[in-house]
Design a protein around this motif. Structure first.
Motif: not given
Length: 297
Positions: A12-14, A34, A39, A123, A199-200, A204
């Motif tokens: 979800g982030t990377k 992501a 998403d 995440t 979300k991302t 953080s």
């Protein structure tokens, strides 16, 4: 002849890419944004995967490469089939796709053997057991349906704690100035930005909870305690298929960057004798291992 193995770990982030040779030496690595199709949409997911594959595999004959893509959200509907078709179009010798928890489960096997529980605390969160060759997944339903044990949960709770102080609904907390320093503005003025970031962005803010806890902040400690209790419930559910014995629990993901604090709170809710292995090893290692394993099938 297959001589190279490409692992993809998309979250979800990377999205991480790792190309290894037949001896396991790392030839190239890459991190992109992501790629969870739930998403960002399937078209954007496929674009990230194709871009990463193009960069990492440049100069290599794709007919000599086996690839496994473990992508968050791939287990939903026909997402895995669509990603598989995109990999086929890229011309690899062998290709397969599954959920990103498969990467984590493979990494857990590499660390602790074939009878194991893995909890991903990134995440998002998901637990999985491997017992007698059978897998059972617990959680992993996404931030709208479950989020405990995740960076999203911690980040959201940090923002909520700050907002409650602003609205005179909660105690004073270091989380308010920490969140506002990160945002560069009063938290109430940033609501639209927070919703746009989604979300991302919310995830953080998770490190701020650990930072405030180190300073003895009560609100931060309460958040970590609730999160740890939820993680313990995931672990307990994942251990149920096992008859007895000390089954190792591997915890992976971004929250493991704060192992000391995480373990302090988690040990309140799990037995002292339970073996817990925290790892900050990237889960793309498991993806590369699956690319190798499935090429041999």
């Amino acid at each position: 002849m297959i001589g190279f193995f490409l692992g993809i770990d998309g979250g979800g982030t990377k999205t991480a890419f790792r190309l290894e040779d037949s001896d396991g030496a790392v030839l190239r690595e890459l991190i992109l944004g992501a790629c969870n199709p739930n998403d960002i949409g399937m078209d954007a997911c496929v674009k990230v995967v194709a871009e990463g594959c193009g960069t990492v595999c440049e100069g290599f004959d794709r007919k000599e490469i086996s690839v496994f893509a473990g992508i968050a959200g791939a287990a939903s509907g026909d997402n895995a089939a669509k990603i598989n078709r995109s990999l086929e179009e890229l011309g690899f010798a062998a290709h397969s796709c599954g959920s990103d928890f498969e990467n984590a489960l493979q990494l857990a096997r590499m660390l602790a053997g074939d009878e194991v529980v893995i909890l991903i605390a990134g995440t998002g969160s998901v637990a999985c057991s491997l017992h007698n060759g059978h897998r059972k997944m617990i959680g992993g339903l996404g931030y709208l349906l479950d989020s405990i044990g995740s960076g999203f949960y911690l980040g959201r709770e940090a923002l909520i704690a700050g907002l409650k102080q602003v609205d005179s609904m909660g105690p004073e907390t270091l989380l308010l100035p920490l969140c506002e320093a990160k945002l560069g503005m009063p938290v109430r003025n940033a609501i639209a930005d927070i919703y746009r970031g989604g979300k991302t962005l919310i995830a953080s803010f998770a490190p701020l909870v650990f930072e405030a806890d180190r300073e003895g902040d009560g609100a931060a400690g309460d958040i970590l305690d609730r999160n740890a209790k939820g993680m313990a419930e995931l672990i307990e559910a994942a251990l149920r298929p096992f008859d007895s014995g000390d089954i190792p629990v591997v915890i992976a993901g971004g929250l493991c960057n704060e192992t000391d604090a995480l373990n302090k709170y988690l040990r309140r809710y799990i037995p002292a004798e339970q073996t817990v292995i925290y790892t900050t090893e990237p889960m793309v290692i498991g993806a590369a291992g699956l690319a190798r394993e499935r090429a041999a099938d």
